[in-house]
Design a protein around this motif. Structure first.
Motif, PDB file in Angstrom:
ATOM      1  N   TYR A  72       0.853  -1.177   0.000  1.00 54.03           N
ATOM      2  CA  TYR A  72       0.000   0.000   0.000  1.00 54.03           C
ATOM      3  C   TYR A  72       0.897   1.236   0.000  1.00 54.03           C
ATOM      4  O   TYR A  72       1.823   1.330   0.797  1.00 54.03           O
TER       5      TYR A  72
ATOM      6  N   ARG B 200       1.463  10.829   3.029  1.00 54.84           N
ATOM      7  CA  ARG B 200       2.365  10.610   4.173  1.00 54.84           C
ATOM      8  C   ARG B 200       3.717  10.059   3.732  1.00 54.84           C
ATOM      9  O   ARG B 200       4.580   9.808   4.567  1.00 54.84           O
TER      10      ARG B 200
ATOM     11  N   LYS C  93       3.798  -6.352   2.906  1.00 52.43           N
ATOM     12  CA  LYS C  93       3.337  -7.494   3.710  1.00 52.43           C
ATOM     13  C   LYS C  93       4.257  -8.689   3.482  1.00 52.43           C
ATOM     14  O   LYS C  93       4.469  -9.099   2.348  1.00 52.43           O
TER      15      LYS C  93
ATOM     16  N   ILE D 177      -0.031  -9.250  17.692  1.00 52.13           N
ATOM     17  CA  ILE D 177      -1.386  -9.810  17.776  1.00 52.13           C
ATOM     18  C   ILE D 177      -1.318 -11.289  17.423  1.00 52.13           C
ATOM     19  O   ILE D 177      -0.756 -11.658  16.383  1.00 52.13           O
TER      20      ILE D 177
ATOM     21  N   PHE E 177       0.428 -11.225  13.962  1.00 53.02           N
ATOM     22  CA  PHE E 177       0.648  -9.993  13.202  1.00 53.02           C
ATOM     23  C   PHE E 177       1.544  -9.054  13.986  1.00 53.02           C
ATOM     24  O   PHE E 177       1.370  -8.864  15.190  1.00 53.02           O
TER      25      PHE E 177
ATOM     26  N   GLU F 283       3.655  -5.153  13.115  1.00 56.10           N
ATOM     27  CA  GLU F 283       4.065  -4.138  12.140  1.00 56.10           C
ATOM     28  C   GLU F 283       5.317  -3.423  12.628  1.00 56.10           C
ATOM     29  O   GLU F 283       5.409  -3.045  13.791  1.00 56.10           O
TER      30      GLU F 283
ATOM     31  N   GLN G  79       4.652  -5.197   7.429  1.00 51.87           N
ATOM     32  CA  GLN G  79       3.671  -5.973   8.175  1.00 51.87           C
ATOM     33  C   GLN G  79       4.063  -7.437   8.104  1.00 51.87           C
ATOM     34  O   GLN G  79       4.187  -8.002   7.015  1.00 51.87           O
TER      35      GLN G  79
ATOM     36  N   TYR H 172       3.258 -11.328   9.046  1.00 48.11           N
ATOM     37  CA  TYR H 172       2.194 -12.268   9.407  1.00 48.11           C
ATOM     38  C   TYR H 172       2.790 -13.670   9.504  1.00 48.11           C
ATOM     39  O   TYR H 172       3.751 -13.984   8.801  1.00 48.11           O
TER      40      TYR H 172
ATOM     41  N   THR I  34      -5.963  -6.203   2.047  1.00 43.29           N
ATOM     42  CA  THR I  34      -4.870  -7.027   2.551  1.00 43.29           C
ATOM     43  C   THR I  34      -4.398  -6.572   3.931  1.00 43.29           C
ATOM     44  O   THR I  34      -3.367  -7.020   4.424  1.00 43.29           O
ATOM     45  N   GLY I  35      -5.153  -5.688   4.565  1.00 44.59           N
ATOM     46  CA  GLY I  35      -4.897  -5.360   5.961  1.00 44.59           C
ATOM     47  C   GLY I  35      -3.988  -4.177   6.218  1.00 44.59           C
ATOM     48  O   GLY I  35      -3.525  -3.994   7.337  1.00 44.59           O
ATOM     49  N   HIS I  36      -3.747  -3.351   5.213  1.00 48.93           N
ATOM     50  CA  HIS I  36      -2.932  -2.156   5.434  1.00 48.93           C
ATOM     51  C   HIS I  36      -3.836  -1.012   5.897  1.00 48.93           C
ATOM     52  O   HIS I  36      -4.784  -0.648   5.203  1.00 48.93           O
ATOM     53  N   TYR I  37      -3.499  -0.439   7.024  1.00 46.83           N
ATOM     54  CA  TYR I  37      -4.271   0.672   7.585  1.00 46.83           C
ATOM     55  C   TYR I  37      -4.174   1.902   6.682  1.00 46.83           C
ATOM     56  O   TYR I  37      -3.082   2.253   6.222  1.00 46.83           O
ATOM     57  N   ILE I  38      -5.319   2.556   6.454  1.00 49.95           N
ATOM     58  CA  ILE I  38      -5.307   3.781   5.651  1.00 49.95           C
ATOM     59  C   ILE I  38      -5.598   5.004   6.524  1.00 49.95           C
ATOM     60  O   ILE I  38      -4.809   5.932   6.582  1.00 49.95           O
TER      61      ILE I  38
ATOM     62  N   ALA J 195      -2.949  -0.299  13.326  1.00 51.12           N
ATOM     63  CA  ALA J 195      -2.297  -1.249  12.411  1.00 51.12           C
ATOM     64  C   ALA J 195      -2.806  -2.665  12.673  1.00 51.12           C
ATOM     65  O   ALA J 195      -3.167  -3.403  11.746  1.00 51.12           O
ATOM     66  N   GLY J 196      -2.847  -3.030  13.942  1.00 56.10           N
ATOM     67  CA  GLY J 196      -3.338  -4.365  14.301  1.00 56.10           C
ATOM     68  C   GLY J 196      -4.806  -4.528  13.963  1.00 56.10           C
ATOM     69  O   GLY J 196      -5.232  -5.564  13.437  1.00 56.10           O
ATOM     70  N   LEU J 197      -5.573  -3.481  14.258  1.00 53.42           N
ATOM     71  CA  LEU J 197      -7.004  -3.551  13.992  1.00 53.42           C
ATOM     72  C   LEU J 197      -7.278  -3.702  12.493  1.00 53.42           C
ATOM     73  O   LEU J 197      -8.134  -4.495  12.081  1.00 53.42           O
TER      74      LEU J 197
ATOM     75  N   SER K 285      -5.431  -5.116  10.275  1.00 54.94           N
ATOM     76  CA  SER K 285      -5.130  -6.494   9.848  1.00 54.94           C
ATOM     77  C   SER K 285      -6.262  -7.438  10.232  1.00 54.94           C
ATOM     78  O   SER K 285      -6.623  -8.342   9.479  1.00 54.94           O
TER      79      SER K 285
END
Lengths: 200, 170
Positions: free
Chosen positions: A2, A7, A13, A44, A58, A60, A74, A76, B43-47, B59-61, B63
Motif C-alpha cells: 500500500y 504521508r 506485507k 497480535i 501480526f 508491524e 507488516q 504475518y 490485505t490489511g494495510h491501515y489507511i 495497524a493491528g485492527l 489487519s
C-alpha cells in the motif's frame, strides 16, 4: 503493498509460512522483543486454547525514513497445522514476500515438503510464480541433535540455488534478524522493479 | 499533482483520492456518531480512521478487520452463499460493529453506540462503501502511472537492510 503519497509511506506485507511447530511465531516474538516499542505495533496472536496459531500472528514495524520515505513492514504468520489450509491461503493474499520456516528435525522433512508445496500452490492461485517472487528460506532448530544437513533439506523441497537459506535457532534469536533483512531487501528490489515497469 | 496510480500488485492512492476518502470518513463518523470509523485495504494495510476513540492499535485492527472480511467471504463461498456485497454485523452490549467491503480494494469498520438505530448505520455504511468504491475505481483506458519518483533509487534495498539492523536492540 500500500502506497500513501501524502504521508510518503510504503507498507509491505511479509508472510512467515511453514509446517506446524516450525518456529514461525517464535520469529515474530523475537522480532517483537528486539525492536523498541515506538517502532513496532503490539504482537497480535489469534491462538487456540492450546497456544497454537489459529488464524495468524501480526506485527508491524516502522523503519526510519529513507530518502524522505517511511517504509512499514507488516509481518504475518500462518497457522501450521494441516487443518488450517484455508486460513493459510487467506493470509497469503496480498503478500509481497514470503519467509519459509523449515524444521531441521529428520522426522519433519515430509511436513516441510508438504508445506512448501502447499505454499507454491496457494501463491499460484493468486497468480504468483515463485520465480521472481521474493522468497527466503529459514532452516530452523539447527541446535537439535540429528538436524538434517542443509543440502538434504534443499533437495527435499527441491529448492533452487538462487533462493537464500538461513540457518537459525529462533528460540535463541539466531538467524532471525538476518532472515528478516534478506526478505526485506528482496521485497524492495521487486517493488522497485514493479514500479519501474508500471511507469514505463 | 500525481495522478492516481497502481502497481502490479497492491494499492496506491493519489493525494486527491486520499482527500476524497477522508471526506467520506469524516462525514460517516459525524452522521453515525461513531466511536470509531476505520479504513483498511483488503490485505490489511491501515489507511485512515476517525471517531472519538484514539487508544486503538490501528495497524493491528486493520489487519484483523481485513482478515475478518476475508474469512467471512471464504465461508460464504464454501457454503455456496456468495454475496454481492459483504457486510458483517455484530451487536454488542454497548456498541454495534459493522465491517463492510468498499469496492475491490478497501474494507470499512464502523463502531457505533447501540443507541444509534441499526438501519441508519447500515444505510450510512452502504452509501459510504459505494462512494469509496467509486473513488478508488480505475478510470477505463487511462494509464496508471506509478510513484517512481517517490521511491529512492540506487541502493534502496541496502538502505532498507541497514534500517532493519538499526531497528534491532540486543
Amino acid at each position: 503493498m500500500y502506497i500513501n503519497y501524502t504521508r510518503r509511506e510504503i507498507t509491505v506485507k511479509v508472510v512467515y509460512y511453514g509446517p506446524a511447530l516450525g518456529g514461525k511465531t517464535t520469529n515474530l516474538i523475537q522480532i517483537h522483543d528486539h525492536v523498541s516499542g515506538n517502532q513496532r505495533s503490539e504482537l497480535i496472536s489469534l491462538k487456540t486454547a492450546e497456544d497454537r496459531t489459529l488464524f495468524f500472528d501480526f506485527l508491524e514495524l516502522q523503519l526510519g525514513k529513507i530518502g524522505g520515505l517511511t517504509p512499514r513492514v507488516q509481518l504475518y504468520t500462518v497457522p501450521g497445522q494441516a487443518r488450517y489450509e484455508a486460513s493459510r491461503r487467506l493470509v497469503l493474499r496480498g503478500a509481497d514476500g514470503v519467509v519459509f520456516v523449515g524444521d531441521s528435525q529428520p522426522d519433519r522433512q515430509k511436513e516441510n515438503l508438504e508445506s512448501w508445496l502447499g505454499m507454491t500452490q496457494h501463491l499460484a492461485g493468486y497468480g504468483i510464480e515463485l520465480q521472481g517472487f521474493p522468497v527466503v528460506v529459514q532452516l530452523n532448530k539447527r541446535d537439535l541433535p540429528g538436524a538434517v544437513g542443509v543440502d538434504l533439506f534443499r533437495r527435499t523441497i527441491n529448492l533452487n540455488g538462487d533462493t537464500p537459506l538461513f540457518e537459525a535457532v529462533a528460540l535463541d534469536c539466531r538467524g532471525v534478524r538476518e532472515t528478516l533483512r534478506a526478505i526485506m531487501e528482496r521485497v524492495v528490489v521487486r517493488l522497485k522493479r514493479e514500479i519501474s515497469a508500471s511507469a514505463a | 499533482m500525481v495522478d492516481h496510480g497502481d502497481v502490479a500488485s497492491g494499492l496506491s492512492l493519489s493525494p486527491l483520492q486520499e482527500k476524497a476518502l477522508e471526506a467520506v470518513l469524516v462525514q460517516l463518523a459525524a452522521k453515525s456518531s461513531a466511536a470509531l470509523v476505520l479504513l483498511s485495504t483488503r490485505t490489511g494495510h491501515y489507511i485512515s480512521s476517525r471517531g472519538t476513540r484514539h487508544d486503538v492499535d490501528t495497524a493491528g485492527l486493520a489487519s484483523l478487520v481485513a482478515a475478518d472480511l476475508a474469512a467471512s467471504q471464504y465461508i460464504t463461498d464454501m457454503v455456496d452463499a456468495t454475496e454481492s456485497h459483504t457486510m458483517i454485523l455484530r451487536e454488542g452490549e454497548r456498541h454495534t460493529t459493522l465491517i463492510a467491503e468498499a469496492g475491490p480494494s478497501l474494507v470499512l469498520l464502523v463502531v457505533a453506540s447501540r443507541e444509534v438505530p441499526l438501519g441508519w448505520i447500515r444505510m450510512l455504511v452502504q452509501g459510504a462503501s459505494q462512494r469509496m468504491a467509486e473513488i478508488t475505481r480505475p478510470a477505463p483506458g487511462r494509464a496508471m502511472p506509478a510513484p517512481a519518483a517517490m521511491v529512492p533509487g540506487g541502493e534502496f534495498a541496502d538502505l532498507v537492510g541497514q534500517a532493519i539492523d538499526d531497528l534491532w536492540t540486543e
